[in-house]
Write an enzyme that holds these catalytic residues in place. Sequence first.
Site, short mmCIF file in Angstrom:
data_model
loop_
_atom_site.label_atom_id
_atom_site.label_comp_id
_atom_site.label_asym_id
_atom_site.label_seq_id
_atom_site.Cartn_x
_atom_site.Cartn_y
_atom_site.Cartn_z
N CYS A 38 -2.11 -1.70 -2.02
CA CYS A 38 -3.32 -1.93 -2.82
C CYS A 38 -3.43 -0.88 -3.92
O CYS A 38 -2.93 0.25 -3.79
CB CYS A 38 -4.54 -1.87 -1.89
SG CYS A 38 -6.12 -2.12 -2.71
N SER A 40 -5.96 0.78 -4.64
CA SER A 40 -6.72 1.93 -4.15
C SER A 40 -5.78 3.00 -3.59
O SER A 40 -5.99 4.20 -3.80
CB SER A 40 -7.72 1.49 -3.07
OG SER A 40 -8.68 0.61 -3.59
N HIS A 43 -4.19 4.68 -6.55
CA HIS A 43 -5.08 5.63 -7.23
C HIS A 43 -5.04 7.00 -6.56
O HIS A 43 -5.23 8.03 -7.21
CB HIS A 43 -6.51 5.09 -7.24
CG HIS A 43 -6.71 3.89 -8.12
ND1 HIS A 43 -5.95 3.66 -9.24
CD2 HIS A 43 -7.58 2.85 -8.04
CE1 HIS A 43 -6.34 2.53 -9.82
NE2 HIS A 43 -7.32 2.02 -9.11
N HIS A 59 -4.42 0.56 4.08
CA HIS A 59 -5.69 0.12 4.67
C HIS A 59 -5.81 -1.40 4.73
O HIS A 59 -6.82 -1.92 5.20
CB HIS A 59 -6.87 0.67 3.85
CG HIS A 59 -6.87 0.17 2.42
ND1 HIS A 59 -6.06 0.70 1.46
CD2 HIS A 59 -7.57 -0.82 1.82
CE1 HIS A 59 -6.25 0.07 0.31
NE2 HIS A 59 -7.16 -0.87 0.50
N CYS A 162 -8.26 -6.79 2.68
CA CYS A 162 -8.89 -6.08 1.55
C CYS A 162 -8.87 -6.90 0.26
O CYS A 162 -9.90 -7.37 -0.19
CB CYS A 162 -8.22 -4.73 1.34
SG CYS A 162 -8.86 -3.80 -0.08
#
Length: 363
Positions: A38, A40, A43, A59, A162
């Site tokens: 992902c 995220s 990042h 996650h 997600c």
Amino acid sequence: MKAAVFREIGKPMQIEEVAVAEPGPREVLVRVKAVGLCHSDLHVIDGHLPAALPIVLGHEAAGIVERVGSAVTNVKPGDHVIANLVFHCGHCQHCLSGHPNRCMPPEARRGAGEAPRLTANGQPLEQFCGTGSFAEYMLVHDSGCVAIRHDMPFDCACLISCGVTTGFGAATRTANVHPGETVVVIGCGGVGLAAVNGAAVAGARRVIAVDRIPMKLEMAKKFGATDIIDASSCDPVEAVMALTENWGVDHAIEAIGLPQTAQQAYRMLARGGTATIAGVISPGVNIEVPGITLTIGERAIQGSYMGSVRPPIDIPRYVELYMQGKLKVEELISQRNPLSRINEAFEELARGSVARSVIVFDD
């Protein structure tokens, strides 16, 4: 167990031997079968999202329950589960009003006085989003585990955890798109494509997809986009206005996480329209919109965290939509990789050359 450990910004993850603790009263040990990559996670890797290091990222996971704590009642060993990072207490105002995604209870993580869930050479490791699923096993709070039917493929199930939930829910739950409305989605990565899919399933009469990569725009057509705009060759706001006869759209969903694209989403709105920001904007960055248009045009701008998901209710529904052929998940998967290829897979994600990559653990 083997896990990908991220120790320093600017350096690749290393596959290490990691020890995982026994489940506490409300914890579940899950054997990870598949986990998505992902933005995220990316990042954190590139330093745009602060996180305590060293850490096990990941996650967006699905797997099989191995063991449960003494107070766990919602899942049992052998269950196939999607691990969702929306941990919730079940009794606060947010939970009781149907917004468990806003809960974030501290008991979902072990406290400072408790033994860590993960250690490497005796030193504690953090778990990203309370999951840390770039590993063969993950130990999570029971409220983050949702049992699913056994015929749901793990590589698709993990994306519902997600990315799909965030995008599809942004359209169908946060924005609450109604039949006949018009929608624009900015950013056609995994989240944006799921938002396009959600708007189409909700009955939108026009779904406009905006991106700078032709491959992703072509994918958007397969997910339900009626129109596409290449933002690399035009002003996307002007293009949306031209497509809508200078009227604007009822809903604009931003799925990138940049202030300029969030502002573009707002500028694409018709009077009475709503901009829904599903992309994660970096801490300290503000969005500016002309205040007069908020009042006179009755326009609105809102955030969407995890697609306003109610995990025990919505995730099984999304699984059913997938099984019925309405929710497109398999089409998102550009690559399936072993854990050993995780760094290369993130490099490809950063270049924008894939929609979604999945790490698959073979028995």
